[in-house]
Design an enzyme around this catalytic site. Structure first.
Site, PDB file in Angstrom:
ATOM      1  N   LYS A  94       0.840  -1.210   0.000  1.00  0.00           N
ATOM      2  CA  LYS A  94       0.000   0.000   0.000  1.00  0.00           C
ATOM      3  C   LYS A  94       0.872   1.255   0.000  1.00  0.00           C
ATOM      4  CE  LYS A  94      -2.316  -1.579   3.755  1.00  0.00           C
ATOM      5  NZ  LYS A  94      -3.215  -1.443   4.928  1.00  0.00           N
ATOM      6  N   LYS A 100       2.955   1.988   2.311  1.00  0.00           N
ATOM      7  CA  LYS A 100       3.052   2.484   3.690  1.00  0.00           C
ATOM      8  C   LYS A 100       4.195   1.764   4.412  1.00  0.00           C
ATOM      9  CE  LYS A 100      -0.738   2.650   6.271  1.00  0.00           C
ATOM     10  NZ  LYS A 100      -2.092   2.314   6.836  1.00  0.00           N
TER      11      LYS A 100
HETATM   12  N1  C2G Z   1      -9.147   5.156  14.199  1.00  0.00           N
HETATM   13  C1  C2G Z   1     -10.081   5.904  14.934  1.00  0.00           C
HETATM   14  N2  C2G Z   1      -9.764   7.150  15.344  1.00  0.00           N
HETATM   15  C2  C2G Z   1      -8.543   7.684  15.056  1.00  0.00           C
HETATM   16  C3  C2G Z   1      -7.602   6.940  14.332  1.00  0.00           C
HETATM   17  C4  C2G Z   1      -7.926   5.661  13.909  1.00  0.00           C
HETATM   18  O1  C2G Z   1     -11.198   5.425  15.207  1.00  0.00           O
HETATM   19  N3  C2G Z   1      -8.273   8.940  15.495  1.00  0.00           N
HETATM   20  C5  C2G Z   1      -9.534   3.812  13.748  1.00  0.00           C
HETATM   21  C6  C2G Z   1      -9.494   3.672  12.225  1.00  0.00           C
HETATM   22  O2  C2G Z   1     -10.700   4.175  11.655  1.00  0.00           O
HETATM   23  C7  C2G Z   1      -9.350   2.162  12.060  1.00  0.00           C
HETATM   24  C8  C2G Z   1      -8.533   1.760  13.307  1.00  0.00           C
HETATM   25  O3  C2G Z   1      -8.603   2.859  14.232  1.00  0.00           O
HETATM   26  O4  C2G Z   1     -10.632   1.533  12.114  1.00  0.00           O
HETATM   27  C9  C2G Z   1      -7.073   1.483  12.969  1.00  0.00           C
HETATM   28  O5  C2G Z   1      -6.526   2.658  12.398  1.00  0.00           O
HETATM   29  P1  C2G Z   1      -5.354   2.476  11.312  1.00  0.00           P
HETATM   30  O6  C2G Z   1      -4.285   1.649  11.883  1.00  0.00           O
HETATM   31  O7  C2G Z   1      -5.034   3.818  10.742  1.00  0.00           O
HETATM   32  O8  C2G Z   1      -6.137   1.602  10.228  1.00  0.00           O
HETATM   33  P2  C2G Z   1      -6.044   1.717   8.649  1.00  0.00           P
HETATM   34  O9  C2G Z   1      -4.696   2.192   8.259  1.00  0.00           O
HETATM   35  O10 C2G Z   1      -7.233   2.470   8.223  1.00  0.00           O
HETATM   36  O11 C2G Z   1      -6.092   0.178   8.212  1.00  0.00           O
HETATM   37  O12 C2G Z   1      -7.881  -3.268   5.560  1.00  0.00           O
HETATM   38  C10 C2G Z   1      -8.079  -2.038   6.142  1.00  0.00           C
HETATM   39  C11 C2G Z   1      -6.846  -1.495   6.794  1.00  0.00           C
HETATM   40  O13 C2G Z   1      -6.077  -2.465   7.460  1.00  0.00           O
HETATM   41  C12 C2G Z   1      -7.265  -0.419   7.755  1.00  0.00           C
END
Ligand code: C2G
Length: 145
Positions: free
Chosen positions: A58, A60
């Site tokens: 991705k 990242k």
């Molecule tokens: N999250 C949240 N509030 C924030 C930051 C993150 O509720 N201030 C939630 C995101 O919406 C997500 C979870 O915490 O549901 C994990 O965040 P990330 O690690 O940023 O997840 P992401 O990169 O969106 O990975 O297949 C989908 C991906 O793996 C999702």
């Protein structure tokens, strides 16, 4: 202590099982509040954690590697099991293999093609993101790579 019916999937008889996906890098209170609310939707919470290889696909790079991020998630009281998220295509298999009733994600994923199709297989819930915090912001504040 519940009795595992199946050590591999930790299958619990008749309990509501919840699944969420994420990278959870530089774990912060936004992640914790998501996991806390996700856990309230059932009796058993599975977190599918993005592997370093999946993140690379991705474009990242997380600050902490998979094993470290997994160790931190497993220490959280709301989390019952951490499994690897290796690709976008595994979700239906995950729902089947871990007997998932509800997939839950933060609201930034609401309407996403990556998740909406799961409505045919289980409940799908989007929770409001916690404002004012993100891994990117934490990195910026700490001036780390
Ligand atoms: N999250 C949240 N509030 C924030 C930051 C993150 O509720 N201030 C939630 C995101 O919406 C997500 C979870 O915490 O549901 C994990 O965040 P990330 O690690 O940023 O997840 P992401 O990169 O969106 O990975 O297949 C989908 C991906 O793996 C999702």
């Amino acid at each position: 202590m519940a009795i595992y019916e199946n050590e591999v999937t930790h299958e619990y008889r008749g309990l509501r099982r919840v699944l969420t996906y994420g990278t959870f890098d530089l774990l912060h209170f936004g992640h914790i509040r998501l996991l806390q609310r996700a856990a309230e939707l059932g009796d058993y919470l599975v977190v599918a954690l993005s592997t370093d290889e999946f993140n690379a696909s991705k474009g990242k790079t997380s600050f902490y590697d998979y094993e470290t991020r997994k160790e931190m998630l497993e220490a959280i009281r709301y989390v019952d099991l951490v499994i690897p998220e290796r690709n976008w295509e595994q979700k239906i298999d995950d729902i089947r293999d871990y007997h998932i009733d509800t997939v839950v994600m933060g609201g930034d994923w609401a309407g996403s093609d990556r998740f909406e199709y799961l409505r045919d297989y289980c409940n799908l819930v989007f929770l409001d993101r916690t404002p004012g915090i993100s891994t990117t912001q934490v990195k910026g504040n700490l001036n780390v790579g």
